[in-house]
Design a protein around this motif. Structure first.
Motif, PDB file in Angstrom:
ATOM      1  N   ARG A  37     -12.139 -10.761 -19.979  1.00  0.00           N
ATOM      2  CA  ARG A  37     -10.724 -10.593 -19.680  1.00  0.00           C
ATOM      3  C   ARG A  37     -10.512  -9.235 -19.035  1.00  0.00           C
ATOM      4  O   ARG A  37     -11.362  -8.357 -19.125  1.00  0.00           O
ATOM      5  CB  ARG A  37      -9.865 -10.763 -20.923  1.00  0.00           C
ATOM      6  N   TYR A  38      -9.368  -9.087 -18.403  1.00  0.00           N
ATOM      7  CA  TYR A  38      -9.058  -7.870 -17.671  1.00  0.00           C
ATOM      8  C   TYR A  38      -7.711  -7.343 -18.136  1.00  0.00           C
ATOM      9  O   TYR A  38      -6.765  -8.106 -18.307  1.00  0.00           O
ATOM     10  CB  TYR A  38      -9.022  -8.150 -16.166  1.00  0.00           C
ATOM     11  N   ARG A  39      -7.636  -6.040 -18.328  1.00  0.00           N
ATOM     12  CA  ARG A  39      -6.407  -5.374 -18.746  1.00  0.00           C
ATOM     13  C   ARG A  39      -6.119  -4.233 -17.787  1.00  0.00           C
ATOM     14  O   ARG A  39      -7.048  -3.535 -17.339  1.00  0.00           O
ATOM     15  CB  ARG A  39      -6.532  -4.830 -20.169  1.00  0.00           C
ATOM     16  N   ALA A  40      -4.857  -4.009 -17.518  1.00  0.00           N
ATOM     17  CA  ALA A  40      -4.469  -2.933 -16.600  1.00  0.00           C
ATOM     18  C   ALA A  40      -4.837  -1.572 -17.199  1.00  0.00           C
ATOM     19  O   ALA A  40      -4.757  -1.372 -18.414  1.00  0.00           O
ATOM     20  CB  ALA A  40      -2.964  -2.982 -16.341  1.00  0.00           C
ATOM     21  N   ARG A  41      -5.258  -0.659 -16.339  1.00  0.00           N
ATOM     22  CA  ARG A  41      -5.526   0.705 -16.783  1.00  0.00           C
ATOM     23  C   ARG A  41      -4.215   1.318 -17.269  1.00  0.00           C
ATOM     24  O   ARG A  41      -3.140   0.902 -16.851  1.00  0.00           O
ATOM     25  CB  ARG A  41      -6.093   1.525 -15.636  1.00  0.00           C
ATOM     26  N   PRO A  42      -4.279   2.334 -18.137  1.00  0.00           N
ATOM     27  CA  PRO A  42      -3.044   2.900 -18.711  1.00  0.00           C
ATOM     28  C   PRO A  42      -2.025   3.359 -17.660  1.00  0.00           C
ATOM     29  O   PRO A  42      -0.852   3.074 -17.791  1.00  0.00           O
ATOM     30  CB  PRO A  42      -3.525   4.079 -19.540  1.00  0.00           C
ATOM     31  N   TRP A  43      -2.478   4.056 -16.638  1.00  0.00           N
ATOM     32  CA  TRP A  43      -1.582   4.483 -15.554  1.00  0.00           C
ATOM     33  C   TRP A  43      -2.419   4.855 -14.347  1.00  0.00           C
ATOM     34  O   TRP A  43      -3.591   5.193 -14.459  1.00  0.00           O
ATOM     35  CB  TRP A  43      -0.673   5.648 -15.972  1.00  0.00           C
ATOM     36  N   THR A  44      -1.803   4.760 -13.175  1.00  0.00           N
ATOM     37  CA  THR A  44      -2.489   5.087 -11.928  1.00  0.00           C
ATOM     38  C   THR A  44      -1.585   5.956 -11.073  1.00  0.00           C
ATOM     39  O   THR A  44      -0.400   5.661 -10.918  1.00  0.00           O
ATOM     40  CB  THR A  44      -2.844   3.810 -11.141  1.00  0.00           C
ATOM     41  N   LEU A  45      -2.151   7.013 -10.532  1.00  0.00           N
ATOM     42  CA  LEU A  45      -1.442   7.848  -9.573  1.00  0.00           C
ATOM     43  C   LEU A  45      -2.151   7.687  -8.232  1.00  0.00           C
ATOM     44  O   LEU A  45      -3.353   7.948  -8.132  1.00  0.00           O
ATOM     45  CB  LEU A  45      -1.460   9.317 -10.000  1.00  0.00           C
ATOM     46  N   VAL A  46      -1.434   7.206  -7.237  1.00  0.00           N
ATOM     47  CA  VAL A  46      -2.000   6.993  -5.904  1.00  0.00           C
ATOM     48  C   VAL A  46      -1.648   8.203  -5.054  1.00  0.00           C
ATOM     49  O   VAL A  46      -0.478   8.495  -4.843  1.00  0.00           O
ATOM     50  CB  VAL A  46      -1.446   5.699  -5.257  1.00  0.00           C
ATOM     51  N   ARG A  47      -2.666   8.915  -4.589  1.00  0.00           N
ATOM     52  CA  ARG A  47      -2.469  10.120  -3.772  1.00  0.00           C
ATOM     53  C   ARG A  47      -2.738   9.772  -2.311  1.00  0.00           C
ATOM     54  O   ARG A  47      -3.815   9.297  -1.960  1.00  0.00           O
ATOM     55  CB  ARG A  47      -3.412  11.225  -4.218  1.00  0.00           C
ATOM     56  N   CYS A  48      -1.743  10.016  -1.463  1.00  0.00           N
ATOM     57  CA  CYS A  48      -1.831   9.708  -0.038  1.00  0.00           C
ATOM     58  C   CYS A  48      -1.633  10.990   0.757  1.00  0.00           C
ATOM     59  O   CYS A  48      -0.787  11.814   0.399  1.00  0.00           O
ATOM     60  CB  CYS A  48      -0.753   8.697   0.312  1.00  0.00           C
ATOM     61  N   PRO A  49      -2.387  11.164   1.845  1.00  0.00           N
ATOM     62  CA  PRO A  49      -2.203  12.362   2.664  1.00  0.00           C
ATOM     63  C   PRO A  49      -0.760  12.514   3.147  1.00  0.00           C
ATOM     64  O   PRO A  49      -0.289  13.612   3.321  1.00  0.00           O
ATOM     65  CB  PRO A  49      -3.152  12.162   3.840  1.00  0.00           C
ATOM     66  N   GLY A  50      -0.020  11.412   3.332  1.00  0.00           N
ATOM     67  CA  GLY A  50       1.398  11.457   3.653  1.00  0.00           C
ATOM     68  C   GLY A  50       1.739  12.052   5.004  1.00  0.00           C
ATOM     69  O   GLY A  50       2.737  12.743   5.131  1.00  0.00           O
ATOM     70  N   ARG A  51       0.929  11.783   5.996  1.00  0.00           N
ATOM     71  CA  ARG A  51       1.231  12.291   7.333  1.00  0.00           C
ATOM     72  C   ARG A  51       2.558  11.729   7.825  1.00  0.00           C
ATOM     73  O   ARG A  51       2.958  10.636   7.452  1.00  0.00           O
ATOM     74  CB  ARG A  51       0.117  11.894   8.295  1.00  0.00           C
ATOM     75  N   HIS A  52       3.227  12.479   8.671  1.00  0.00           N
ATOM     76  CA  HIS A  52       4.503  12.003   9.205  1.00  0.00           C
ATOM     77  C   HIS A  52       4.246  10.816  10.113  1.00  0.00           C
ATOM     78  O   HIS A  52       3.600  10.927  11.140  1.00  0.00           O
ATOM     79  CB  HIS A  52       5.206  13.123   9.977  1.00  0.00           C
ATOM     80  N   GLN A  53       4.734   9.666   9.689  1.00  0.00           N
ATOM     81  CA  GLN A  53       4.550   8.432  10.433  1.00  0.00           C
ATOM     82  C   GLN A  53       5.835   7.628  10.369  1.00  0.00           C
ATOM     83  O   GLN A  53       6.689   7.845   9.516  1.00  0.00           O
ATOM     84  CB  GLN A  53       3.417   7.602   9.819  1.00  0.00           C
ATOM     85  N   GLU A  54       5.952   6.684  11.253  1.00  0.00           N
ATOM     86  CA  GLU A  54       7.099   5.788  11.242  1.00  0.00           C
ATOM     87  C   GLU A  54       7.056   4.857  10.029  1.00  0.00           C
ATOM     88  O   GLU A  54       8.071   4.522   9.461  1.00  0.00           O
ATOM     89  CB  GLU A  54       7.126   4.944  12.519  1.00  0.00           C
ATOM     90  N   ARG A  55       5.834   4.425   9.663  1.00  0.00           N
ATOM     91  CA  ARG A  55       5.666   3.467   8.579  1.00  0.00           C
ATOM     92  C   ARG A  55       4.660   3.989   7.572  1.00  0.00           C
ATOM     93  O   ARG A  55       3.801   4.795   7.910  1.00  0.00           O
ATOM     94  CB  ARG A  55       5.152   2.140   9.134  1.00  0.00           C
ATOM     95  N   PRO A  56       4.727   3.490   6.331  1.00  0.00           N
ATOM     96  CA  PRO A  56       3.711   3.873   5.348  1.00  0.00           C
ATOM     97  C   PRO A  56       2.330   3.389   5.786  1.00  0.00           C
ATOM     98  O   PRO A  56       2.221   2.330   6.405  1.00  0.00           O
ATOM     99  CB  PRO A  56       4.141   3.149   4.070  1.00  0.00           C
ATOM    100  N   PRO A  57       1.284   4.134   5.486  1.00  0.00           N
ATOM    101  CA  PRO A  57      -0.062   3.673   5.838  1.00  0.00           C
ATOM    102  C   PRO A  57      -0.413   2.390   5.083  1.00  0.00           C
ATOM    103  O   PRO A  57       0.019   2.181   3.952  1.00  0.00           O
ATOM    104  CB  PRO A  57      -0.964   4.826   5.419  1.00  0.00           C
TER     105      PRO A  57
END
Length: 165
Positions: A26-46
């Motif tokens: 069986r599979y269980r979700a990890r307690p929490w996840t932080l997604v780190r993105c370079p966040g370059r200025h773009q029109e749309r999210p990567p």
């Protein structure tokens, strides 16, 4: 992602089907996840960021995003995903991670050494590299696999498995 979730990750199953044993995966979700993105200025999210957030939402993981720079789509992303989206420097992220424990840092770009050092001190799983469009591969990054094995015999006499009945 939907197919992988429905057929593999959302249900308990016994792929081995060994007579006299119960081997439940069986599979269980990890307690929490932080997604780190370079966040370059773009029109749309990567695309990588969207794939990672889709996967987090699919498995029901607690998720938040961290961007290195402010972008025009930050508020829309937070509203759509229903998550906290923080704009912060690597130093600020490292400081924030020092107060967290036992989660996952999902890196979608290069991380500074101070961020990685803070993640190690906080006992975080650090997952880097691009996000996969293949749900079978990407979903595993936000899940913990559990294997529960039980012997279904005593002195050679088989017992019934109430979960298989």
């Amino acid at each position: 992602q939907a197919q992988a979730w429905a057929t593999e990750f959302s249900r308990d199953h016994d792929p081995s089907r060994i007579h006299g044993e119960s081997n439940c995966f069986r599979y269980r979700a990890r307690p929490w996840t932080l997604v780190r993105c370079p966040g370059r200025h773009q029109e749309r999210p990567p695309v990588d960021l969207l794939l990672a957030l889709f996967a987090c939402r699919r498995v029901g993981a607690t998720c938040e995003a961290s961007l290195a720079n402010d972008v025009p789509w930050r508020a829309a992303l937070a509203e759509w995903a229903g998550i906290t989206v923080t704009v912060e420097s690597d130093a600020a992220l490292a400081e924030r991670l020092s107060g967290r424990r036992d989660g996952t840092l999902r890196l979608l770009g290069d991380a500074e050494p101070e961020t990685l050092a803070a993640a190690r001190r906080a006992n975080l799983s650090v997952l880097d590299g691009p996000a996969y469009a293949n749900g079978r591969l990407e979903l595993t990054r936000y899940l913990r696999e559990q294997a529960i094995s039980r012997t279904m015999h005593r002195y050679g006499n088989l017992q019934s498995d109430p979960e298989r009945s």
